[in-house]
Design a protein around this motif. Sequence first.
Motif, PDB file in Angstrom:
ATOM      1  N   ALA A   1       0.832  -1.205   0.000  1.00  0.00           N
ATOM      2  CA  ALA A   1       0.000   0.000   0.000  1.00  0.00           C
ATOM      3  C   ALA A   1       0.869   1.257   0.000  1.00  0.00           C
ATOM      4  N   GLN A   2       1.969   1.222   0.733  1.00  0.00           N
ATOM      5  CA  GLN A   2       2.879   2.367   0.746  1.00  0.00           C
ATOM      6  C   GLN A   2       3.525   2.563  -0.616  1.00  0.00           C
ATOM      7  N   LEU A   3       3.883   1.463  -1.263  1.00  0.00           N
ATOM      8  CA  LEU A   3       4.460   1.559  -2.606  1.00  0.00           C
ATOM      9  C   LEU A   3       3.440   2.140  -3.576  1.00  0.00           C
ATOM     10  N   ARG A   4       2.181   1.729  -3.442  1.00  0.00           N
ATOM     11  CA  ARG A   4       1.121   2.273  -4.287  1.00  0.00           C
ATOM     12  C   ARG A   4       0.995   3.790  -4.070  1.00  0.00           C
ATOM     13  N   ALA A   5       1.016   4.225  -2.812  1.00  0.00           N
ATOM     14  CA  ALA A   5       0.897   5.643  -2.503  1.00  0.00           C
ATOM     15  C   ALA A   5       2.103   6.419  -3.041  1.00  0.00           C
ATOM     16  N   THR A   6       3.283   5.823  -2.958  1.00  0.00           N
ATOM     17  CA  THR A   6       4.476   6.489  -3.477  1.00  0.00           C
ATOM     18  C   THR A   6       4.392   6.668  -4.986  1.00  0.00           C
ATOM     19  N   LEU A   7       3.951   5.637  -5.687  1.00  0.00           N
ATOM     20  CA  LEU A   7       3.811   5.756  -7.140  1.00  0.00           C
ATOM     21  C   LEU A   7       2.805   6.852  -7.497  1.00  0.00           C
ATOM     22  N   ALA A   8       1.692   6.885  -6.779  1.00  0.00           N
ATOM     23  CA  ALA A   8       0.706   7.930  -7.043  1.00  0.00           C
ATOM     24  C   ALA A   8       1.308   9.315  -6.819  1.00  0.00           C
ATOM     25  N   GLY A   9       2.107   9.466  -5.764  1.00  0.00           N
ATOM     26  CA  GLY A   9       2.756  10.737  -5.499  1.00  0.00           C
ATOM     27  C   GLY A   9       3.759  11.114  -6.567  1.00  0.00           C
ATOM     28  N   LEU A  10       4.513  10.148  -7.062  1.00  0.00           N
ATOM     29  CA  LEU A  10       5.485  10.425  -8.111  1.00  0.00           C
ATOM     30  C   LEU A  10       4.794  10.859  -9.393  1.00  0.00           C
ATOM     31  N   TRP A  11       3.702  10.188  -9.735  1.00  0.00           N
ATOM     32  CA  TRP A  11       2.987  10.561 -10.963  1.00  0.00           C
ATOM     33  C   TRP A  11       2.301  11.929 -10.820  1.00  0.00           C
ATOM     34  N   ALA A  12       2.074  12.339  -9.565  1.00  0.00           N
ATOM     35  CA  ALA A  12       1.518  13.673  -9.324  1.00  0.00           C
ATOM     36  C   ALA A  12       2.613  14.724  -9.173  1.00  0.00           C
ATOM     37  N   ASP A  13       3.887  14.304  -9.353  1.00  0.00           N
ATOM     38  CA  ASP A  13       5.036  15.202  -9.227  1.00  0.00           C
ATOM     39  C   ASP A  13       5.097  15.863  -7.861  1.00  0.00           C
ATOM     40  N   ASP A  14       4.782  15.080  -6.823  1.00  0.00           N
ATOM     41  CA  ASP A  14       4.858  15.586  -5.454  1.00  0.00           C
ATOM     42  C   ASP A  14       6.320  15.595  -5.009  1.00  0.00           C
ATOM     43  N   THR A  15       6.843  16.752  -4.683  1.00  0.00           N
ATOM     44  CA  THR A  15       8.269  16.882  -4.372  1.00  0.00           C
ATOM     45  C   THR A  15       8.652  16.154  -3.088  1.00  0.00           C
ATOM     46  N   ALA A  16       7.773  16.139  -2.082  1.00  0.00           N
ATOM     47  CA  ALA A  16       8.079  15.440  -0.836  1.00  0.00           C
ATOM     48  C   ALA A  16       8.167  13.940  -1.072  1.00  0.00           C
ATOM     49  N   THR A  17       7.279  13.404  -1.894  1.00  0.00           N
ATOM     50  CA  THR A  17       7.315  11.974  -2.214  1.00  0.00           C
ATOM     51  C   THR A  17       8.603  11.632  -2.946  1.00  0.00           C
ATOM     52  N   LEU A  18       8.977  12.454  -3.906  1.00  0.00           N
ATOM     53  CA  LEU A  18      10.200  12.199  -4.668  1.00  0.00           C
ATOM     54  C   LEU A  18      11.422  12.237  -3.761  1.00  0.00           C
ATOM     55  N   ALA A  19      11.477  13.188  -2.829  1.00  0.00           N
ATOM     56  CA  ALA A  19      12.639  13.306  -1.940  1.00  0.00           C
ATOM     57  C   ALA A  19      12.783  12.092  -1.041  1.00  0.00           C
ATOM     58  N   ALA A  20      11.668  11.489  -0.638  1.00  0.00           N
ATOM     59  CA  ALA A  20      11.718  10.352   0.284  1.00  0.00           C
ATOM     60  C   ALA A  20      11.772   9.015  -0.428  1.00  0.00           C
ATOM     61  N   ALA A  21      11.650   9.008  -1.755  1.00  0.00           N
ATOM     62  CA  ALA A  21      11.550   7.753  -2.498  1.00  0.00           C
ATOM     63  C   ALA A  21      12.892   7.042  -2.565  1.00  0.00           C
ATOM     64  N   ALA A  22      12.836   5.714  -2.659  1.00  0.00           N
ATOM     65  CA  ALA A  22      14.032   4.898  -2.838  1.00  0.00           C
ATOM     66  C   ALA A  22      14.650   5.186  -4.206  1.00  0.00           C
ATOM     67  N   PRO A  23      15.956   4.910  -4.383  1.00  0.00           N
ATOM     68  CA  PRO A  23      16.611   5.194  -5.675  1.00  0.00           C
ATOM     69  C   PRO A  23      15.906   4.553  -6.864  1.00  0.00           C
ATOM     70  N   ALA A  24      15.422   3.318  -6.715  1.00  0.00           N
ATOM     71  CA  ALA A  24      14.749   2.662  -7.837  1.00  0.00           C
ATOM     72  C   ALA A  24      13.489   3.417  -8.237  1.00  0.00           C
ATOM     73  N   LEU A  25      12.797   3.961  -7.265  1.00  0.00           N
ATOM     74  CA  LEU A  25      11.581   4.711  -7.561  1.00  0.00           C
ATOM     75  C   LEU A  25      11.903   6.075  -8.173  1.00  0.00           C
ATOM     76  N   ARG A  26      12.990   6.685  -7.721  1.00  0.00           N
ATOM     77  CA  ARG A  26      13.392   7.955  -8.346  1.00  0.00           C
ATOM     78  C   ARG A  26      13.804   7.727  -9.797  1.00  0.00           C
ATOM     79  N   ALA A  27      14.471   6.594 -10.064  1.00  0.00           N
ATOM     80  CA  ALA A  27      14.842   6.270 -11.444  1.00  0.00           C
ATOM     81  C   ALA A  27      13.602   6.056 -12.299  1.00  0.00           C
ATOM     82  N   LEU A  28      12.590   5.402 -11.741  1.00  0.00           N
ATOM     83  CA  LEU A  28      11.348   5.208 -12.481  1.00  0.00           C
ATOM     84  C   LEU A  28      10.673   6.548 -12.751  1.00  0.00           C
ATOM     85  N   HIS A  29      10.710   7.450 -11.768  1.00  0.00           N
ATOM     86  CA  HIS A  29      10.114   8.780 -11.956  1.00  0.00           C
ATOM     87  C   HIS A  29      10.796   9.496 -13.118  1.00  0.00           C
TER      88      HIS A  29
END
Length: 301
Positions: free
Chosen positions: A57-85
């Motif tokens: 569920a947290q991973l789902r919320a993080t992906l939603a935040g990344l697709w919304a270009d939420d800066t706080a989500t991007l800053a806290a995301a793991a490297p693999a998720l930042r690469a996907l962003h």
Amino acid sequence: MPFASAVDHYENFPVASVLCPPAWRGAVVAMYRVARMADDIADEGDDPPGVRLQALAQLRATLAGLWADDTATLAAAAPALRALHEQRQRHALPLAPLLDLLDAFEQDVRWTATGRRYQDEAELLDYCRRSANPVGRLMLHLAGVRGAEAVAQSDAVCTALQLLNMAQDLGVDLSRGRLYLPRSWLLAAGADPDAPPATWPPPALAHGVLQLVALARQHLRRGWGLPLGVPGRFGWELRVVLHAALRLAQRIEAQGGRTWLRRPRLHWHDSPLLLWRAWRHPVHRPVETNRHPCLDQRPLP
């Protein structure tokens, strides 16, 4: 899962191989690593189901935040998720297929925890729709292929690959308390679906595995023309994947479906033959041998 890559884990159908267009490689690897992250949350380690579901569920919320270009989500995301962003921005990747994948992982956790079984083929194919087909749709997006026929063919191929993976991994899944053979198949083969799997007669299990392969072949027929609508190196990649799927199906059938005794797999030394078949036998003339006589294994069109 039929994401293709030579990174981190063994896979049967390498998508980030030498044939993958270099412009897509970063996106393919980024998607693969996030999908593998979710897969590991669902399957690896000793965490209880509630912890696994919370992490998904947290991973789902993080992906939603990344697709919304939420800066706080991007800053806290793991490297693999930042690469996907980064790759999402570069290629305008859609979010829906990734959420479908997460939904399938969550189902694995819930159903394994409660002992729920697939009732019939329709439930099994609905799982494949979410656990495998999104991968092909993401790859078509990268290729710029949008036609309805190509999407349907891609779905068929991805479902076939998932079914073959289920057949191949029966022993691994049973050790995790998971089973993809529908109850209706087990009943038809003379096994009691409500009894412990250890009590089922081996011929019934083998029949179920061969049913998975037969169903996979049906879907391969439906998707066999997909490379004709995909240009360039990716079209050749798809030809190799299709022939790799047939070769794996043949190996499972050659074992009589008893994959829990010895897990069949493809190896790098299979690559020359697969490349030769992809070149020598175009998609409308596949090579098939060692077909199981008891199942519907008519040649692909």
